[in-house]
Write a protein that holds these residues in place. Sequence first.
Motif, PDB file in Angstrom:
ATOM      1  N   ARG A  62      42.948  75.219  69.524  1.00  0.00           N
ATOM      2  CA  ARG A  62      42.623  76.286  70.476  1.00  0.00           C
ATOM      3  C   ARG A  62      41.840  77.405  69.807  1.00  0.00           C
ATOM      4  N   GLU A  63      42.170  77.699  68.559  1.00  0.00           N
ATOM      5  CA  GLU A  63      41.436  78.736  67.832  1.00  0.00           C
ATOM      6  C   GLU A  63      39.972  78.355  67.645  1.00  0.00           C
ATOM      7  N   ALA A  64      39.688  77.059  67.581  1.00  0.00           N
ATOM      8  CA  ALA A  64      38.303  76.611  67.420  1.00  0.00           C
ATOM      9  C   ALA A  64      37.488  76.838  68.690  1.00  0.00           C
ATOM     10  N   ARG A  65      38.172  76.995  69.819  1.00  0.00           N
ATOM     11  CA  ARG A  65      37.481  77.136  71.099  1.00  0.00           C
ATOM     12  C   ARG A  65      37.409  78.569  71.609  1.00  0.00           C
ATOM     13  N   GLY A  66      38.292  79.421  71.131  1.00  0.00           N
ATOM     14  CA  GLY A  66      38.310  80.792  71.626  1.00  0.00           C
ATOM     15  C   GLY A  66      39.009  81.710  70.651  1.00  0.00           C
ATOM     16  N   LEU A  67      39.380  82.888  71.137  1.00  0.00           N
ATOM     17  CA  LEU A  67      40.079  83.872  70.319  1.00  0.00           C
ATOM     18  C   LEU A  67      41.504  84.028  70.830  1.00  0.00           C
ATOM     19  N   PHE A  68      42.390  84.435  69.944  1.00  0.00           N
ATOM     20  CA  PHE A  68      43.759  84.742  70.348  1.00  0.00           C
ATOM     21  C   PHE A  68      44.025  86.227  70.174  1.00  0.00           C
ATOM     22  N   SER A  69      44.808  86.755  71.098  1.00  0.00           N
ATOM     23  CA  SER A  69      45.277  88.129  70.942  1.00  0.00           C
ATOM     24  C   SER A  69      46.252  88.202  69.771  1.00  0.00           C
ATOM     25  N   ARG A  70      46.671  89.383  69.437  1.00  0.00           N
ATOM     26  CA  ARG A  70      47.733  89.512  68.456  1.00  0.00           C
ATOM     27  C   ARG A  70      48.976  88.819  69.017  1.00  0.00           C
ATOM     28  N   PRO A  71      49.805  88.187  68.178  1.00  0.00           N
ATOM     29  CA  PRO A  71      50.973  87.453  68.675  1.00  0.00           C
ATOM     30  C   PRO A  71      51.937  88.347  69.447  1.00  0.00           C
ATOM     31  N   ILE A  72      52.548  87.772  70.475  1.00  0.00           N
ATOM     32  CA  ILE A  72      53.545  88.493  71.265  1.00  0.00           C
ATOM     33  C   ILE A  72      54.948  87.982  70.997  1.00  0.00           C
ATOM     34  N   MET A  73      55.050  86.818  70.324  1.00  0.00           N
ATOM     35  CA  MET A  73      56.371  86.223  70.114  1.00  0.00           C
ATOM     36  C   MET A  73      56.319  85.250  68.940  1.00  0.00           C
ATOM     37  N   GLN A  74      57.410  85.217  68.165  1.00  0.00           N
ATOM     38  CA  GLN A  74      57.569  84.269  67.064  1.00  0.00           C
ATOM     39  C   GLN A  74      58.740  83.347  67.405  1.00  0.00           C
ATOM     40  N   GLU A  75      58.503  82.039  67.354  1.00  0.00           N
ATOM     41  CA  GLU A  75      59.594  81.101  67.632  1.00  0.00           C
ATOM     42  C   GLU A  75      59.235  79.719  67.103  1.00  0.00           C
ATOM     43  N   GLY A  76      59.836  78.670  67.658  1.00  0.00           N
ATOM     44  CA  GLY A  76      59.560  77.316  67.200  1.00  0.00           C
ATOM     45  C   GLY A  76      60.281  76.304  68.062  1.00  0.00           C
ATOM     46  N   LYS A  77      60.124  75.023  67.728  1.00  0.00           N
ATOM     47  CA  LYS A  77      60.727  73.943  68.506  1.00  0.00           C
ATOM     48  C   LYS A  77      62.195  73.746  68.117  1.00  0.00           C
ATOM     49  N   THR A  78      63.030  73.588  69.134  1.00  0.00           N
ATOM     50  CA  THR A  78      64.453  73.364  68.911  1.00  0.00           C
ATOM     51  C   THR A  78      65.000  72.514  70.052  1.00  0.00           C
ATOM     52  N   PRO A  79      66.113  71.812  69.865  1.00  0.00           N
ATOM     53  CA  PRO A  79      66.604  70.928  70.929  1.00  0.00           C
ATOM     54  C   PRO A  79      67.399  71.674  71.995  1.00  0.00           C
ATOM     55  N   ILE A  80      67.441  71.065  73.162  1.00  0.00           N
ATOM     56  CA  ILE A  80      68.374  71.455  74.219  1.00  0.00           C
ATOM     57  C   ILE A  80      68.973  70.164  74.764  1.00  0.00           C
ATOM     58  N   ALA A  81      70.294  70.159  74.907  1.00  0.00           N
ATOM     59  CA  ALA A  81      71.006  68.951  75.332  1.00  0.00           C
ATOM     60  C   ALA A  81      72.198  69.352  76.190  1.00  0.00           C
ATOM     61  N   ARG A  82      72.884  68.373  76.729  1.00  0.00           N
ATOM     62  CA  ARG A  82      74.136  68.682  77.435  1.00  0.00           C
ATOM     63  C   ARG A  82      75.116  69.279  76.423  1.00  0.00           C
ATOM     64  N   CYS A  83      75.832  70.286  76.855  1.00  0.00           N
ATOM     65  CA  CYS A  83      76.724  71.005  75.934  1.00  0.00           C
ATOM     66  C   CYS A  83      77.729  70.072  75.262  1.00  0.00           C
ATOM     67  N   ALA A  84      78.147  69.048  75.970  1.00  0.00           N
ATOM     68  CA  ALA A  84      79.115  68.101  75.401  1.00  0.00           C
ATOM     69  C   ALA A  84      78.532  67.342  74.214  1.00  0.00           C
ATOM     70  N   ASP A  85      77.189  67.253  74.156  1.00  0.00           N
ATOM     71  CA  ASP A  85      76.530  66.502  73.083  1.00  0.00           C
ATOM     72  C   ASP A  85      75.903  67.410  72.031  1.00  0.00           C
ATOM     73  N   LYS A  86      76.164  68.692  72.109  1.00  0.00           N
ATOM     74  CA  LYS A  86      75.487  69.658  71.243  1.00  0.00           C
ATOM     75  C   LYS A  86      75.628  69.320  69.756  1.00  0.00           C
ATOM     76  N   GLY A  87      76.794  68.875  69.346  1.00  0.00           N
ATOM     77  CA  GLY A  87      77.034  68.592  67.935  1.00  0.00           C
ATOM     78  C   GLY A  87      76.319  67.358  67.417  1.00  0.00           C
ATOM     79  N   LYS A  88      75.814  66.514  68.317  1.00  0.00           N
ATOM     80  CA  LYS A  88      75.196  65.253  67.908  1.00  0.00           C
ATOM     81  C   LYS A  88      73.747  65.405  67.465  1.00  0.00           C
ATOM     82  N   TYR A  89      73.101  66.530  67.825  1.00  0.00           N
ATOM     83  CA  TYR A  89      71.651  66.646  67.643  1.00  0.00           C
ATOM     84  C   TYR A  89      71.269  67.889  66.862  1.00  0.00           C
ATOM     85  N   GLN A  90      71.874  68.059  65.707  1.00  0.00           N
ATOM     86  CA  GLN A  90      71.621  69.259  64.911  1.00  0.00           C
ATOM     87  C   GLN A  90      70.338  69.165  64.080  1.00  0.00           C
ATOM     88  N   THR A  91      69.981  67.973  63.649  1.00  0.00           N
ATOM     89  CA  THR A  91      68.814  67.809  62.785  1.00  0.00           C
ATOM     90  C   THR A  91      67.858  66.783  63.395  1.00  0.00           C
TER      91      THR A  91
END
Length: 258
Positions: free
Chosen positions: A108-137
Amino acid sequence: MPRVFLCLAVVFLLIASAVQAQEASRLETIIQRGTLRVGMTGDYLPFTYFDKAASTFRGFDVDVAEALGKALGVKVEYVRTAWPQLSADFEADRFDMAMGGISITPEREARGLFSRPIMQEGKTPIARCADKGKYQTLADIDQPGTRVIVNPGGTNERFVHANIRNAEVRIHADNLTIFDQIVSGNADLMMTDSSETMYQQKLHPGVLCAIHPDKPFDHAEKAYWLQRDPDLKAFVDRWIEKAGEDGSFKKIHSAWFE
């Protein structure tokens, strides 16, 4: 003969200079036109959602866009797009900027410009709460029999293809109903931006759980994707800075994320 070519060169240079002087910047065009065209997918709460019944957008970045339009003294015109065609629509100049949970990427940077960042984060899982412990890594997730669901065309799909080799990957085109697939048991988990996992956890209390959203698998920055105009970028960056200083940005953020 050389003198003729020299004269022609001078004429062409003068014409080119005159044309360049007459060309307005993107920022000037927006102000003269009276509208800021904002591209949005409308399927990524809490950033953007398109209400078909009312034919309107709502969400965090919708409120930000309205405040930005007010600062510019123009109306906001929303242009609906989709993740698989976002880049093509951007290059076709269907909108002045893209908003709605846009992550900064080299492509995307090759095609246009970006504003200053508004948020810092990353990819993480979401699952049924009953299975939360199964998908830590990622190793926990990338096992035969695990059903990973992902929406197409964006950084979520790219992350899954880069990191999942053994688990089953299911593509679900409707980002608005994708979490229902986990709730109903048709998929085990999704990996997406931590902000979205926390929002969906709030929408499905006790049913869906964000898994270590404070410690995502990678790091990414969200910003606003602008057509290549330094004047527009300078204005948006300065507005974000001032909105942060006077508390108006935090007020919008709190309404959707807290």
